[in-house]
Design an enzyme around this catalytic site. Structure first.
Site, PDB file in Angstrom:
ATOM      1  CD1 TRP A  76      -3.707   2.369   6.043  1.00  0.00           C
ATOM      2  CD2 TRP A  76      -5.816   3.053   6.098  1.00  0.00           C
ATOM      3  NE1 TRP A  76      -4.159   2.440   4.753  1.00  0.00           N
ATOM      4  CE2 TRP A  76      -5.455   2.863   4.754  1.00  0.00           C
ATOM      5  CE3 TRP A  76      -7.116   3.482   6.380  1.00  0.00           C
ATOM      6  CZ2 TRP A  76      -6.325   3.078   3.691  1.00  0.00           C
ATOM      7  CZ3 TRP A  76      -7.989   3.704   5.324  1.00  0.00           C
ATOM      8  CH2 TRP A  76      -7.582   3.497   3.998  1.00  0.00           C
ATOM      9  CE1 TYR A 130      -3.319   2.894   0.761  1.00  0.00           C
ATOM     10  CE2 TYR A 130      -1.980   3.305   2.700  1.00  0.00           C
ATOM     11  CZ  TYR A 130      -2.973   3.700   1.826  1.00  0.00           C
ATOM     12  OH  TYR A 130      -3.613   4.895   2.007  1.00  0.00           O
ATOM     13  CD  GLU A 172      -8.019   7.539   5.277  1.00  0.00           C
ATOM     14  OE1 GLU A 172      -8.009   7.412   6.512  1.00  0.00           O
ATOM     15  OE2 GLU A 172      -7.035   7.286   4.569  1.00  0.00           O
TER      16      GLU A 172
END
Length: 187
Positions: free
Chosen positions: A48, A18, A40
């Site tokens: 995350w 990522y 988000e």
């Protein structure tokens, strides 16, 4: 030779991929901006990596992040999402996803695209910060405060200043790669 990466992603192959391929790359595509916005908002209060590990489940559950479809979700669809163990089953966040899709399209109508709207806050260009250690990156800024307030005024939910700043980092509105990271000068 080993590439130097930002310290927050080192040691997890999903995180590293990522980081290497997406994080901090400027995104101007509305569909991708919406995807990151949804992810988000679900991340609020969580890590995350938790969301990243469920990303494909979110993609499947939310019709490939198609905001036009999501804006029309009914109670039956929302109930099915709340039973989907593959995603984060938070009723407020699921409902916010639907109302955020509706608000997203209103912004598109007003500005021509969500991209035009969101990037106007940085004059269309990424802000390049000089972070030495990722732990020193801010959680929010005056700009994320401004964007957050404006999004809320336009009907968005779960878009506090920290969520907005994380969105700005993910979509390359700010470059918070560590200056020693191999991606710093690439994005």
């Amino acid at each position: 030779m080993e590439k130097h990466r930002c310290g927050w992603c080192v040691g997890d192959s999903l995180y590293e991929a990522y980081h290497d391929e997406e994080w901090g790359v400027p995104v101007y595509d509305d569909a991708k901006l919406f995807e990151f916005l949804i992810l988000e908002t679900f991340q609020a209060g969580l890590s995350w990596i938790t969301v990243l590990r469920k990303r494909e489940n979110f993609r499947n559950a939310f019709d490939n992040f198609d905001y036009k479809k999501i804006a029309n979700y009914n109670e039956k669809k929302i109930e099915s999402l709340l039973k989907d163990a593959g995603i984060i089953r938070n009723k407020l966040k699921v409902n916010a996803t639907v109302s955020n899709a509706q608000a997203f399209m209103k912004i598109q109508d007003e500005f021509g695209s969500f991209s035009h709207y969101i990037w106007k806050f940085t004059n269309g260009k990424p802000i390049k910060n000089t972070i030495v250690n990722y732990k020193d990156a801010p959680a929010n800024t005056e700009l994320s405060n401004t964007i957050s307030k404006d999004l809320k005024k336009r009907g968005f939910k779960f878009v506090g200043t920290t969520v907005v700043y994380a969105h700005m980092q993910a979509t390359g509105m700010v470059n918070d790669h560590e200056v020693s990271c191999f991606r710093y000068n690439q994005v």
